[in-house]
Design an enzyme around this catalytic site. Structure first.
Site, PDB file in Angstrom:
ATOM      1  N   GLY A 124     -12.286  10.608 -19.021  1.00 42.76           N
ATOM      2  CA  GLY A 124     -12.741   9.223 -18.909  1.00 42.76           C
ATOM      3  C   GLY A 124     -11.803   8.271 -19.634  1.00 42.76           C
ATOM      4  O   GLY A 124     -11.437   8.513 -20.785  1.00 42.76           O
ATOM      5  N   TYR A 141     -12.874  12.977  -3.852  1.00 39.73           N
ATOM      6  CA  TYR A 141     -11.993  12.771  -5.014  1.00 39.73           C
ATOM      7  C   TYR A 141     -11.638  14.120  -5.642  1.00 39.73           C
ATOM      8  O   TYR A 141     -10.484  14.352  -6.015  1.00 39.73           O
ATOM      9  CB  TYR A 141     -12.709  11.874  -6.025  1.00 39.73           C
ATOM     10  CG  TYR A 141     -11.860  11.459  -7.208  1.00 39.73           C
ATOM     11  CD1 TYR A 141     -10.972  10.387  -7.122  1.00 39.73           C
ATOM     12  CD2 TYR A 141     -11.969  12.109  -8.438  1.00 39.73           C
ATOM     13  CE1 TYR A 141     -10.212   9.981  -8.210  1.00 39.73           C
ATOM     14  CE2 TYR A 141     -11.215  11.712  -9.539  1.00 39.73           C
ATOM     15  CZ  TYR A 141     -10.344  10.651  -9.416  1.00 39.73           C
ATOM     16  OH  TYR A 141      -9.590  10.258 -10.512  1.00 39.73           O
ATOM     17  N   ARG A 193       8.593  12.668  -1.423  1.00 44.75           N
ATOM     18  CA  ARG A 193       9.505  13.052  -0.347  1.00 44.75           C
ATOM     19  C   ARG A 193      10.700  12.098  -0.269  1.00 44.75           C
ATOM     20  O   ARG A 193      11.820  12.517  -0.006  1.00 44.75           O
ATOM     21  CB  ARG A 193       8.705  13.030   0.962  1.00 44.75           C
ATOM     22  CG  ARG A 193       9.419  13.525   2.179  1.00 44.75           C
ATOM     23  CD  ARG A 193       8.470  13.615   3.348  1.00 44.75           C
ATOM     24  NE  ARG A 193       7.952  12.320   3.768  1.00 44.75           N
ATOM     25  CZ  ARG A 193       6.994  12.154   4.684  1.00 44.75           C
ATOM     26  NH1 ARG A 193       6.427  13.201   5.247  1.00 44.75           N
ATOM     27  NH2 ARG A 193       6.592  10.950   5.022  1.00 44.75           N
ATOM     28  N   ASP A 229       0.860  -1.195   0.000  1.00 45.52           N
ATOM     29  CA  ASP A 229       0.000   0.000   0.000  1.00 45.52           C
ATOM     30  C   ASP A 229       0.890   1.236   0.000  1.00 45.52           C
ATOM     31  O   ASP A 229       1.512   1.562   1.023  1.00 45.52           O
ATOM     32  CB  ASP A 229      -0.888  -0.041   1.248  1.00 45.52           C
ATOM     33  CG  ASP A 229      -1.775   1.194   1.363  1.00 45.52           C
ATOM     34  OD1 ASP A 229      -1.568   2.179   0.630  1.00 45.52           O
ATOM     35  OD2 ASP A 229      -2.692   1.152   2.216  1.00 45.52           O
ATOM     36  N   SER A 286      -3.458  13.427 -12.022  1.00 46.41           N
ATOM     37  CA  SER A 286      -4.576  14.176 -11.477  1.00 46.41           C
ATOM     38  C   SER A 286      -5.854  13.624 -12.103  1.00 46.41           C
ATOM     39  O   SER A 286      -5.998  12.410 -12.259  1.00 46.41           O
ATOM     40  CB  SER A 286      -4.362  15.670 -11.782  1.00 46.41           C
ATOM     41  OG  SER A 286      -5.429  16.431 -11.312  1.00 46.41           O
ATOM     42  N   LYS A 309      -7.751  15.525  -5.969  1.00 47.90           N
ATOM     43  CA  LYS A 309      -7.060  15.809  -7.229  1.00 47.90           C
ATOM     44  C   LYS A 309      -6.670  17.289  -7.332  1.00 47.90           C
ATOM     45  O   LYS A 309      -5.671  17.621  -7.967  1.00 47.90           O
ATOM     46  CB  LYS A 309      -7.905  15.348  -8.415  1.00 47.90           C
ATOM     47  CG  LYS A 309      -8.067  13.823  -8.483  1.00 47.90           C
ATOM     48  CD  LYS A 309      -6.725  13.082  -8.567  1.00 47.90           C
ATOM     49  CE  LYS A 309      -6.884  11.582  -8.796  1.00 47.90           C
ATOM     50  NZ  LYS A 309      -5.609  10.872  -8.943  1.00 47.90           N
TER      51      LYS A 309
HETATM   52  P1  NAD Z   1      -7.242   1.166 -12.005  1.00 49.17           P
HETATM   53  O1  NAD Z   1      -8.128   0.839 -10.870  1.00 49.17           O
HETATM   54  O2  NAD Z   1      -7.419   0.415 -13.293  1.00 49.17           O
HETATM   55  O3  NAD Z   1      -5.704   1.045 -11.548  1.00 49.17           O
HETATM   56  C1  NAD Z   1      -5.250   1.599 -10.346  1.00 49.17           C
HETATM   57  C2  NAD Z   1      -4.216   0.668  -9.725  1.00 49.17           C
HETATM   58  O4  NAD Z   1      -3.753   1.306  -8.530  1.00 49.17           O
HETATM   59  C3  NAD Z   1      -4.785  -0.692  -9.325  1.00 49.17           C
HETATM   60  O5  NAD Z   1      -3.986  -1.751  -9.838  1.00 49.17           O
HETATM   61  C4  NAD Z   1      -4.760  -0.662  -7.801  1.00 49.17           C
HETATM   62  O6  NAD Z   1      -4.501  -1.937  -7.221  1.00 49.17           O
HETATM   63  C5  NAD Z   1      -3.636   0.327  -7.533  1.00 49.17           C
HETATM   64  N1  NAD Z   1      -3.757   0.918  -6.202  1.00 49.17           N
HETATM   65  C6  NAD Z   1      -4.873   1.393  -5.612  1.00 49.17           C
HETATM   66  N2  NAD Z   1      -4.601   1.797  -4.374  1.00 49.17           N
HETATM   67  C7  NAD Z   1      -3.292   1.578  -4.171  1.00 49.17           C
HETATM   68  C8  NAD Z   1      -2.417   1.770  -3.072  1.00 49.17           C
HETATM   69  N3  NAD Z   1      -2.875   2.261  -1.914  1.00 49.17           N
HETATM   70  N4  NAD Z   1      -1.110   1.421  -3.205  1.00 49.17           N
HETATM   71  C9  NAD Z   1      -0.656   0.894  -4.361  1.00 49.17           C
HETATM   72  N5  NAD Z   1      -1.445   0.695  -5.441  1.00 49.17           N
HETATM   73  C10 NAD Z   1      -2.740   1.021  -5.337  1.00 49.17           C
HETATM   74  O7  NAD Z   1      -7.425   2.735 -12.212  1.00 49.17           O
HETATM   75  P2  NAD Z   1      -6.937   3.785 -13.322  1.00 49.17           P
HETATM   76  O8  NAD Z   1      -8.167   4.320 -13.957  1.00 49.17           O
HETATM   77  O9  NAD Z   1      -5.846   3.259 -14.156  1.00 49.17           O
HETATM   78  O10 NAD Z   1      -6.392   4.923 -12.351  1.00 49.17           O
HETATM   79  C11 NAD Z   1      -5.085   5.428 -12.376  1.00 49.17           C
HETATM   80  C12 NAD Z   1      -5.112   6.897 -11.998  1.00 49.17           C
HETATM   81  O11 NAD Z   1      -5.826   7.631 -12.990  1.00 49.17           O
HETATM   82  C13 NAD Z   1      -5.776   7.211 -10.662  1.00 49.17           C
HETATM   83  O12 NAD Z   1      -5.002   8.172  -9.968  1.00 49.17           O
HETATM   84  C14 NAD Z   1      -7.111   7.815 -11.073  1.00 49.17           C
HETATM   85  O13 NAD Z   1      -7.599   8.717 -10.116  1.00 49.17           O
HETATM   86  C15 NAD Z   1      -6.739   8.511 -12.358  1.00 49.17           C
HETATM   87  N6  NAD Z   1      -7.855   8.808 -13.261  1.00 49.17           N
HETATM   88  C16 NAD Z   1      -8.539   7.794 -13.878  1.00 49.17           C
HETATM   89  C17 NAD Z   1      -9.598   8.118 -14.727  1.00 49.17           C
HETATM   90  C18 NAD Z   1     -10.390   7.055 -15.451  1.00 49.17           C
HETATM   91  O14 NAD Z   1     -11.408   7.383 -16.100  1.00 49.17           O
HETATM   92  N7  NAD Z   1      -9.986   5.791 -15.422  1.00 49.17           N
HETATM   93  C19 NAD Z   1      -9.945   9.450 -14.945  1.00 49.17           C
HETATM   94  C20 NAD Z   1      -9.224  10.439 -14.289  1.00 49.17           C
HETATM   95  C21 NAD Z   1      -8.185  10.105 -13.453  1.00 49.17           C
END
Ligand code: NAD
Length: 256
Positions: free
Chosen positions: A192, A160, A128, A70, A146, A164
């Site tokens: 998205g 959220y 950090r 984590d 973000s 961000k």
């Molecule tokens: P996802 O859920 O497919 O992947 C996120 C990964 O992060 C997962 O494998 C999860 O296990 C890991 N994770 C979660 N908490 C964790 C922790 N505490 N320590 C280590 N790993 C952890 O999601 P995604 O859509 O690829 O998201 C990636 C980033 O993009 C995020 O910061 C999300 O806020 C941002 N984002 C996504 C979207 C979207 O539409 N998918 C839009 C805007 C921003």
């Protein structure tokens, strides 16, 4: 769906060590793979050991070093930085979780605390830990992920959205404070994107206020490797003159 196809730039990350969080899925996975295919050694961090094992098993020829844990905890941060072995050219803070679209009056403490821990505290702790290594080297590139919710109040719930906006603030502060020491700090704000992220809309208030806007303004969703293209550009030396930006990678949503 976009007709865009990822084209690798051979050797763009040759000799570099890049930490990518959230590397087990979605945008983080696509970013880790893009850096590794372009010659980088990737410290792949994720909460899910299983997802990391799959990533490495499917890509045995790439320089992927999995570190499960984590990333909002100091133990996981130390394990990740330890695996980097004293060299970190790039850091992509991608791991993140959504909220449940709660408005402020109905926001449960546990959702606020978990969203802030994963989306903000992990960026603080890992940056950090990595910055002294980058300062010593006189070079480094950090890219924080973000969101559209970092640009507006209508893309997610209160937690959220606040998290961000905090990521954008950390990005700009660090860009100013470390820019003259050879370290660039930028953010990418995805719109998205098709990934495994969960975004349940549990709030009646959000159903009334936010959901109707999605139907009107939301551009088509992107693939994760389209986001990796934006993130790796900012990570790479080609982004040499770019510091402190929050780059929307959202098919134009930011302009609406
Ligand atoms: P996802 O859920 O497919 O992947 C996120 C990964 O992060 C997962 O494998 C999860 O296990 C890991 N994770 C979660 N908490 C964790 C922790 N505490 N320590 C280590 N790993 C952890 O999601 P995604 O859509 O690829 O998201 C990636 C980033 O993009 C995020 O910061 C999300 O806020 C941002 N984002 C996504 C979207 C979207 O539409 N998918 C839009 C805007 C921003």
């Amino acid at each position: 769906m976009s007709a865009w196809q990822e084209v690798i730039t051979p050797g763009r990350f040759d000799g570099q060590t890049v930490i990518v969080t959230g590397a087990g899925s979605g945008i983080g996975r696509a970013t880790a793979l893009r850096v590794a295919r372009e010659g980088g050694r990737v410290i792949a961090s994720d909460l899910s050991r299983e997802r990391l094992e799959e990533l490495v098993a499917e890509n045995p020829d790439l320089g992927l070093v999995p570190v499960a844990g984590d990333i909002s905890t100091e133990d996981a941060v130390q394990a990740v930085v330890g695996a980097a072995g004293g060299r970190v050219d790039g850091l992509a803070n991608v791991a993140g979780i959504m909220d449940h679209f709660h408005g402020l009056h109905e926001l449960p403490d546990e959702i606020w605390e978990r969203v802030m821990a994963v989306n903000v505290t992990s960026v603080v702790r890992l940056s950090r830990a990595v910055l002294p290594i980058m300062l010593e080297a006189g070079y480094g590139s950090i890219v924080n992920v973000s969101s559209e919710a970092g640009l507006r109040g209508s893309a997610a719930g209160a937690a959220y959205t606040a998290s961000k906006h905090a990521v954008n603030g950390l990005t700009k502060s660090a860009a100013v404070m470390y820019g003259r020491k050879g370290i660039r700090v930028n953010a990418v704000a995805p719109g998205g994107t098709i990934t495994h992220i969960e975004a349940p809309m549990d709030s009646e208030l959000a159903k009334e206020t936010i959901a109707p806007l999605f139907g009107v303004v939301l551009p088509p969703a992107a693939q994760a490797d389209e986001l990796a293209a934006s993130i790796t550009f900012l990570l790479s030396r080609d982004a040499t003159n770019i510091n402190g930006v929050v780059l929307a990678s959202d098919n134009g949503w930011n302009a609406i």
